[in-house]
Design a protein around this motif. Structure first.
Motif, short mmCIF file in Angstrom:
data_model
loop_
_atom_site.label_atom_id
_atom_site.label_comp_id
_atom_site.label_asym_id
_atom_site.label_seq_id
_atom_site.Cartn_x
_atom_site.Cartn_y
_atom_site.Cartn_z
N TYR A 179 0.85 -1.19 0.00
CA TYR A 179 0.00 0.00 0.00
C TYR A 179 0.88 1.24 0.00
N THR A 180 0.50 2.23 -0.78
CA THR A 180 1.30 3.44 -0.97
C THR A 180 0.43 4.68 -0.83
N ILE A 181 0.96 5.69 -0.14
CA ILE A 181 0.31 7.00 -0.06
C ILE A 181 1.37 8.05 -0.42
N ALA A 182 1.03 8.97 -1.32
CA ALA A 182 1.99 9.99 -1.74
C ALA A 182 1.29 11.33 -1.91
N GLY A 183 2.02 12.40 -1.64
CA GLY A 183 1.46 13.73 -1.79
C GLY A 183 2.49 14.78 -1.42
N THR A 184 2.02 15.94 -0.98
CA THR A 184 2.91 17.02 -0.56
C THR A 184 2.50 17.52 0.81
N VAL A 185 3.47 18.04 1.53
CA VAL A 185 3.24 18.63 2.85
C VAL A 185 3.83 20.03 2.84
N LYS A 186 3.08 20.99 3.37
CA LYS A 186 3.51 22.39 3.35
C LYS A 186 3.52 22.99 4.74
N THR A 187 4.61 23.69 5.06
CA THR A 187 4.72 24.46 6.30
C THR A 187 5.31 25.82 5.94
N ALA A 188 5.60 26.61 6.97
CA ALA A 188 6.22 27.92 6.74
C ALA A 188 7.61 27.77 6.11
N LYS A 189 8.20 26.58 6.24
CA LYS A 189 9.54 26.34 5.70
C LYS A 189 9.53 26.05 4.20
N GLY A 190 8.36 25.68 3.68
CA GLY A 190 8.28 25.34 2.27
C GLY A 190 7.38 24.15 2.02
N THR A 191 7.50 23.55 0.83
CA THR A 191 6.68 22.40 0.44
C THR A 191 7.58 21.24 0.06
N LYS A 192 7.25 20.05 0.54
CA LYS A 192 8.02 18.85 0.24
C LYS A 192 7.09 17.73 -0.21
N HIS A 193 7.58 16.88 -1.09
CA HIS A 193 6.86 15.67 -1.45
C HIS A 193 7.13 14.59 -0.41
N TYR A 194 6.14 13.76 -0.15
CA TYR A 194 6.34 12.62 0.75
C TYR A 194 5.76 11.36 0.08
N ARG A 195 6.30 10.22 0.47
CA ARG A 195 5.74 8.93 0.03
C ARG A 195 5.85 7.94 1.19
N MET A 196 4.77 7.25 1.47
CA MET A 196 4.74 6.20 2.49
C MET A 196 4.49 4.85 1.83
N LEU A 197 5.26 3.83 2.23
CA LEU A 197 5.05 2.46 1.77
C LEU A 197 4.71 1.62 3.00
N SER A 198 3.67 0.81 2.92
CA SER A 198 3.31 -0.04 4.05
C SER A 198 4.38 -1.10 4.30
N HIS A 199 4.45 -1.59 5.53
CA HIS A 199 5.49 -2.56 5.88
C HIS A 199 5.03 -4.00 5.68
N GLU A 200 3.83 -4.18 5.12
CA GLU A 200 3.37 -5.52 4.80
C GLU A 200 2.46 -5.48 3.57
#
Length: 227
Positions: A179-200
């Motif tokens: 299972y995979t979840i991907a997107g972007t996260v934004k704070t006052a520091k800027g915007t970053k891409h993230y990706r999570m992969l499940s461990h099973e």
């Protein structure tokens, strides 16, 4: 329930991440006015062309350098513990109950916040869901800023998984489904891409009922250091 498949859009020498199992049509949410995170795609990601074989009625270890940029299992554990510390016992039980039949595994909180079976979720969607779980704006801010830190240090990873093929009369090889979840996260520091992969997940097929399970950790890619 019909499963959603993710096109991870990565191709590497010796490792092919398939694009033929299905695609999620990624929508572009409106830019947030403040901090937050969105989900651009989620579902079962397929990793194929991997060099492993597990014989019938046996167990084995799959260690594969996929070189995908993602958060590690330790990063996700850290984020899960942070969220758990802020949710009420009843809300944690509610989320676990609603996601217990999901394939999202250790990504259940994040799958819940991003709408589960929905292909995408805007910054506003995730914030509203977190508020509905009883989280205050201050708590949401802490979670978002911590997620940004995890995304900021995100690097290439490898799979370290145990495959239990004991119940099957055929060997399994070549593919892993997580299972995979991907997107972007934004704070006052800027915007970053993230990706999570499940461990099973599963090996050989995305069908949980007819494929051997795999479980382990997503770990940092060990890079060869030349002296």
């Amino acid at each position: 329930m019909e499963k959603t498949y993710v096109d991870i859009n990565v191709s590497l020498p010796g490792t092919i991440i398939t694009t033929d199992v299905g695609h999620i049509h990624i929508t572009t949410p409106s830019q947030p006015s403040d901090e937050g995170y969105n989900c651009e795609a989620q579902g079962i990601g397929s990793f194929t062309g991997l060099g492993y074989t597990i014989p019938a009625h046996s167990k084995g270890t799959i260690k594969t350098k996929i070189e995908v940029m993602a958060m590690t299992s330790d990063d996700i554990d850290h984020m899960n513990q942070l969220v758990e510390s802020m949710l009420s016992a009843s809300k944690k039980d509610e989320i676990k109950e609603q996601t217990k039949t999901s394939t999202s595994a250790n990504l259940s909180f994040w799958s819940f916040f991003t709408g589960g079976d929905s292909a995408s979720a805007s910054y506003e969607d995730t914030k509203n869901t977190m508020h509905s779980c009883g989280l205050t704006q201050e708590q949401i801010s802490i979670i978002i800023n911590e997620l940004y830190k995890m995304a900021e240090k995100m690097d290439h990873v490898e799979l370290n998984l145990e495959c239990d093929n004991g119940a099957f009369e055929y060997e399994v090889s070549g593919s892993i489904y997580l299972y995979t979840i991907a997107g972007t996260v934004k704070t006052a520091k800027g915007t970053k891409h993230y990706r999570m992969l499940s461990h099973e997940g599963t090996a050989g097929s995305p069908d949980n009922d007819n494929a051997p399970p795999v479980k382990g950790k997503i770990t940092p890619l060990k890079k060869n250091i030349k002296i």
